[in-house]
Design a protein around this motif. Sequence first.
Motif, PDB file in Angstrom:
ATOM      1  N   GLU A 120      24.185 -15.276 -14.348  1.00 24.28           N
ATOM      2  CA  GLU A 120      23.525 -14.590 -13.244  1.00 24.28           C
ATOM      3  C   GLU A 120      22.428 -13.704 -13.812  1.00 24.28           C
ATOM      4  OE1 GLU A 120      27.111 -14.082 -10.069  1.00 24.28           O
ATOM      5  OE2 GLU A 120      26.903 -12.576 -11.629  1.00 24.28           O
ATOM      6  N   LYS A 121      21.388 -13.567 -13.071  1.00 21.13           N
ATOM      7  CA  LYS A 121      20.325 -12.669 -13.513  1.00 21.13           C
ATOM      8  C   LYS A 121      20.354 -11.415 -12.651  1.00 21.13           C
ATOM      9  CE  LYS A 121      16.630 -14.615 -10.722  1.00 21.13           C
ATOM     10  NZ  LYS A 121      15.303 -15.189 -10.727  1.00 21.13           N
ATOM     11  N   ILE A 122      19.996 -10.337 -13.244  1.00 22.72           N
ATOM     12  CA  ILE A 122      19.947  -9.058 -12.532  1.00 22.72           C
ATOM     13  C   ILE A 122      18.630  -8.977 -11.783  1.00 22.72           C
ATOM     14  CG2 ILE A 122      19.912  -6.556 -12.794  1.00 22.72           C
ATOM     15  CD1 ILE A 122      21.580  -6.944 -15.345  1.00 22.72           C
ATOM     16  N   GLN A 123      18.713  -8.617 -10.513  1.00 23.67           N
ATOM     17  CA  GLN A 123      17.514  -8.410  -9.713  1.00 23.67           C
ATOM     18  C   GLN A 123      17.225  -6.904  -9.678  1.00 23.67           C
ATOM     19  OE1 GLN A 123      18.560 -10.205  -5.930  1.00 23.67           O
ATOM     20  NE2 GLN A 123      17.371 -12.018  -6.472  1.00 23.67           N
ATOM     21  N   PHE A 124      15.969  -6.582  -9.784  1.00 22.49           N
ATOM     22  CA  PHE A 124      15.563  -5.185  -9.761  1.00 22.49           C
ATOM     23  C   PHE A 124      14.827  -4.880  -8.459  1.00 22.49           C
ATOM     24  CE2 PHE A 124      16.063  -6.220 -14.209  1.00 22.49           C
ATOM     25  CZ  PHE A 124      16.762  -5.132 -14.682  1.00 22.49           C
ATOM     26  N   GLY A 125      15.078  -3.701  -7.928  1.00 22.20           N
ATOM     27  CA  GLY A 125      14.388  -3.246  -6.732  1.00 22.20           C
ATOM     28  C   GLY A 125      12.997  -2.746  -7.063  1.00 22.20           C
ATOM     29  N   ARG A 126      12.281  -2.330  -6.037  1.00 24.62           N
ATOM     30  CA  ARG A 126      10.913  -1.823  -6.227  1.00 24.62           C
ATOM     31  C   ARG A 126      10.875  -0.585  -7.110  1.00 24.62           C
ATOM     32  NH1 ARG A 126       7.029  -3.913  -2.417  1.00 24.62           N
ATOM     33  NH2 ARG A 126       8.094  -5.350  -1.010  1.00 24.62           N
TER      34      ARG A 126
ATOM     35  N   GLY B 195      21.085  -5.783  -7.614  1.00 22.00           N
ATOM     36  CA  GLY B 195      22.027  -6.873  -7.344  1.00 22.00           C
ATOM     37  C   GLY B 195      21.872  -7.995  -8.346  1.00 22.00           C
ATOM     38  N   ILE B 196      22.546  -9.077  -8.060  1.00 23.18           N
ATOM     39  CA  ILE B 196      22.463 -10.228  -8.940  1.00 23.18           C
ATOM     40  C   ILE B 196      22.158 -11.478  -8.124  1.00 23.18           C
ATOM     41  CG2 ILE B 196      23.989  -9.318 -10.732  1.00 23.18           C
ATOM     42  CD1 ILE B 196      26.263 -10.930  -9.501  1.00 23.18           C
ATOM     43  N   ALA B 197      21.615 -12.473  -8.802  1.00 20.45           N
ATOM     44  CA  ALA B 197      21.304 -13.760  -8.159  1.00 20.45           C
ATOM     45  C   ALA B 197      21.642 -14.857  -9.143  1.00 20.45           C
ATOM     46  CB  ALA B 197      19.814 -13.804  -7.802  1.00 20.45           C
ATOM     47  N   PRO B 198      21.855 -16.066  -8.646  1.00 22.41           N
ATOM     48  CA  PRO B 198      22.125 -17.180  -9.558  1.00 22.41           C
ATOM     49  C   PRO B 198      20.972 -17.380 -10.527  1.00 22.41           C
ATOM     50  CG  PRO B 198      22.530 -17.822  -7.296  1.00 22.41           C
ATOM     51  CD  PRO B 198      21.887 -16.474  -7.265  1.00 22.41           C
ATOM     52  N   PHE B 199      21.288 -17.843 -11.711  1.00 20.05           N
ATOM     53  CA  PHE B 199      20.277 -18.123 -12.733  1.00 20.05           C
ATOM     54  C   PHE B 199      19.381 -19.250 -12.270  1.00 20.05           C
ATOM     55  CE2 PHE B 199      18.890 -20.550 -16.440  1.00 20.05           C
ATOM     56  CZ  PHE B 199      18.235 -19.565 -17.149  1.00 20.05           C
ATOM     57  N   ASP B 200      18.081 -19.083 -12.458  1.00 19.21           N
ATOM     58  CA  ASP B 200      17.116 -20.118 -12.148  1.00 19.21           C
ATOM     59  C   ASP B 200      16.471 -20.533 -13.468  1.00 19.21           C
ATOM     60  OD1 ASP B 200      15.226 -21.816 -11.120  1.00 19.21           O
ATOM     61  OD2 ASP B 200      13.955 -20.226 -10.325  1.00 19.21           O
TER      62      ASP B 200
END
Length: 82
Positions: free
Chosen positions: A63-69, A75-80
Motif C-alpha cells: 500500500e502506498k501512503i497518500q498525503f493531504g494538501r 490514508g492509504i491506497a493500493p499500490f499502483d
Amino acid sequence: MSEQPETIAQLSFEAALKRLEEIVRTLEGGEASLDASIELYEEGERLKQQCEARLQAAQARIEKIQFGRDGRPAGIAPFDGG
C-alpha cells in the motif's frame, strides 16, 4: 533432476530464484545433456512462473501512503505499479 510442480509451489521466492539461477548457470555452461537441458528448461519455466506469481501477490499487498494538501499522511491506497 527436475522439481515436481507441487514442490516448486512450496518454495519461497528466494529459494525458487536461487534454483532458477543454478539452472541458468548449468544451461549456459553447457554442462547438461540435451535431454537434461530440456528438463532443466522446463523446470526453469515453472520456477519463473512461481517467482512472477509471488511478486504479483506481494505487489498486491503493498500500500502506498497518500498525503493531504498539508503534507501530512491522509490514508492509504493500493499500490499502483504504473
